[in-house]
Design a protein around this motif. Structure first.
Motif, mmCIF file in Angstrom:
data_model
loop_
_atom_site.group_PDB
_atom_site.id
_atom_site.type_symbol
_atom_site.label_atom_id
_atom_site.label_comp_id
_atom_site.label_asym_id
_atom_site.label_seq_id
_atom_site.Cartn_x
_atom_site.Cartn_y
_atom_site.Cartn_z
ATOM 1 N N ALA A 139 1.266 6.567 -6.949
ATOM 2 C CA ALA A 139 0.121 7.558 -6.961
ATOM 3 C C ALA A 139 0.231 9.187 -6.885
ATOM 4 N N LEU A 140 1.060 9.352 -5.771
ATOM 5 C CA LEU A 140 1.560 10.774 -5.327
ATOM 6 C C LEU A 140 2.617 11.258 -6.585
ATOM 7 N N ASN B 96 0.861 -1.370 0.062
ATOM 8 C CA ASN B 96 0.070 -0.028 -0.221
ATOM 9 C C ASN B 96 0.703 1.350 -0.010
ATOM 10 N N SER B 97 2.146 1.299 0.889
ATOM 11 C CA SER B 97 2.950 2.548 0.766
ATOM 12 C C SER B 97 3.486 2.652 -0.678
ATOM 13 N N LYS C 179 7.623 10.055 4.779
ATOM 14 C CA LYS C 179 6.802 8.843 4.732
ATOM 15 C C LYS C 179 7.862 7.688 4.849
ATOM 16 N N LYS D 178 2.183 1.823 -3.525
ATOM 17 C CA LYS D 178 1.107 2.281 -4.311
ATOM 18 C C LYS D 178 0.831 3.782 -4.134
ATOM 19 N N ALA D 179 0.793 4.124 -2.652
ATOM 20 C CA ALA D 179 0.457 5.396 -2.462
ATOM 21 C C ALA D 179 1.617 6.492 -2.975
ATOM 22 N N ALA D 180 2.851 5.801 -2.732
ATOM 23 C CA ALA D 180 4.071 6.830 -3.364
ATOM 24 C C ALA D 180 3.856 6.969 -5.010
#
Length: 108
Positions: A10-11, A3-4, A51, A6-8
Motif C-alpha cells: 500500500a505504501l 499485515n506488514s 520497518k 500489505k502495508a508495504a
C-alpha cells in the motif's frame, strides 16, 4: 499476505500515485520536480528499510526466545530422564535384594 506486507505494498502504491500526480500538477520546472521526487522516494525508501529492520529484529528476537525455550525444555526432559533412570535402578536393586533374601530363606 501478512499485515506488514500489505502495508508495504500500500505504501509503494501510494508513493507511485503521489509521484504521478505530483508530476502532472507540478508548478516547478523539471529539475526541481525530479529532485523533489528523488527526495520523497529516498525518504520512503528509508522508512521501508527501517520497518523491515524492525520486523527482522522482532522475528530474530522471537526465534531466539523459541530456541531458548526448546533448549530449556530439552534440559528438563534430560534431567527428568536421569532422575527416573536412577529411581528405576534403585527399585531394581531393592527387588534383587528381596529376591536374594527370599532365595536364602528357601535354602535354609
Amino acid at each position: 499476505m501478512s499485515n506488514s506486507s500489505k502495508a508495504a505494498v500500500a505504501l509503494l502504491v501510494g508513493v507511485a500515485i503521489g509521484a504521478g500526480l505530483g508530476i502532472l500538477f507540478a508548478p516547478d520546472e523539471g529539475s526541481k520536480t525530479r529532485k523533489k521526487l528523488k527526495d520523497g522516494f529516498d525518504e520512503k525508501k528509508d522508512e521501508l528499510k527501517k520497518k523491515f529492520d524492525d520486523l527482522s529484529s522482532s522475528l530474530k528476537s522471537k526465534l531466539e526466545t523459541s530456541e531458548a525455550d526448546i533448549k530449556s525444555a530439552f534440559e528438563d526432559v534430560a534431567e527428568n530422564a536421569d532422575e527416573k533412570s536412577n529411581e528405576i535402578i534403585d527399585s531394581l536393586e531393592k527387588k534383587l535384594a528381596d529376591l536374594k533374601a527370599a532365595a536364602a530363606k528357601m535354602r535354609s
